[in-house]
Design a protein around this motif. Structure first.
Motif, short mmCIF file in Angstrom:
data_model
loop_
_atom_site.label_atom_id
_atom_site.label_comp_id
_atom_site.label_asym_id
_atom_site.label_seq_id
_atom_site.Cartn_x
_atom_site.Cartn_y
_atom_site.Cartn_z
N ARG A 93 0.87 -1.19 0.00
CA ARG A 93 0.00 0.00 0.00
C ARG A 93 0.89 1.23 0.00
NH1 ARG A 93 -3.33 -1.93 5.10
NH2 ARG A 93 -4.23 -3.80 4.20
N THR A 95 1.11 5.60 -0.21
CA THR A 95 0.48 6.90 -0.11
C THR A 95 1.52 7.94 -0.50
OG1 THR A 95 -0.82 6.10 1.76
CG2 THR A 95 -0.74 8.48 1.43
N GLU A 106 3.65 0.62 2.78
CA GLU A 106 3.48 -0.47 3.73
C GLU A 106 3.51 -1.77 2.92
OE1 GLU A 106 0.20 -2.18 6.92
OE2 GLU A 106 -0.29 -0.47 5.65
N ASN A 114 8.83 -1.51 5.44
CA ASN A 114 7.97 -0.32 5.44
C ASN A 114 8.79 0.94 5.64
OD1 ASN A 114 5.89 -2.15 5.32
ND2 ASN A 114 5.15 -1.77 7.39
N TYR A 136 -0.04 -3.78 -8.63
CA TYR A 136 -1.35 -3.94 -8.00
C TYR A 136 -2.41 -4.31 -9.04
CZ TYR A 136 -5.57 -2.87 -5.39
OH TYR A 136 -6.79 -2.94 -4.79
#
Length: 156
Positions: A93, A95, A106, A114, A136
């Motif tokens: 993930r 951001t 993450e 991370n 993804y």
């Protein structure tokens, strides 16, 4: 010994100490910013993965790798070695940071990886973001293809 002799010895010791510490710092910086070493280390860790491209973070502590099959990888620099990780599709993930030059990522399969990663420019950050997004999307495409295949009726 005279005062002049002690002074000369002191200057020599100080110069030698400066030279040794300077060489050690240069060697550490050279190891940190060597993409060739990163390629070799990743190849050693994952010999069946072909590297298409790579980008290093601003601080030199991480290298993001685009692999031949649409996957991505990350290598974290820990001084004298790299920790290598292939990012499995759908298992990270990200951001974007406020300046657009980096990400907070993450890794669901490797939480020790991370962190916040900053790149030299927004263009490089965008490219790495596309690698992560492609990783993804490929996971979703693969799942959709498997679902479609499971729903197909055999033809005679």
């Amino acid at each position: 010994m005279s005062l002049v002799s002690w002074l000369i010895i002191g200057v020599i010791v100080i110069a030698l100490a400066y030279y040794v510490t300077r060489m050690a710092k240069d060697r550490e910086d050279g190891e940190r910013h060597d993409p060739g070493l990163a390629i070799l280390e990743f190849g050693r860790a994952f010999p069946n993965e072909a590297i298409r491209a790579l980008h290093e973070t601003v601080d030199g502590n991480a290298v993001f790798i685009r692999l031949h099959d649409g996957k991505a990888g990350v290598m974290r620099n820990y001084g004298r070695h790299y920790s290598c990780h292939v990012i499995q599709p759908g298992r990270a993930r990200a951001t974007s940071t406020a300046d657009g030059k980096g990400f907070v990522i993450e890794f669901l399969d490797a939480p020790t990886q991370n962190g916040e990663f900053s790149f030299p420019s927004q263009e490089i950050a965008a490219e790495v973001g596309l690698w992560l997004l492609g990783n993804y999307v490929s996971a979703k495409d693969k799942a959709a293809a498997e679902d479609a295949k499971a729903g197909e009726q055999p033809t005679a």
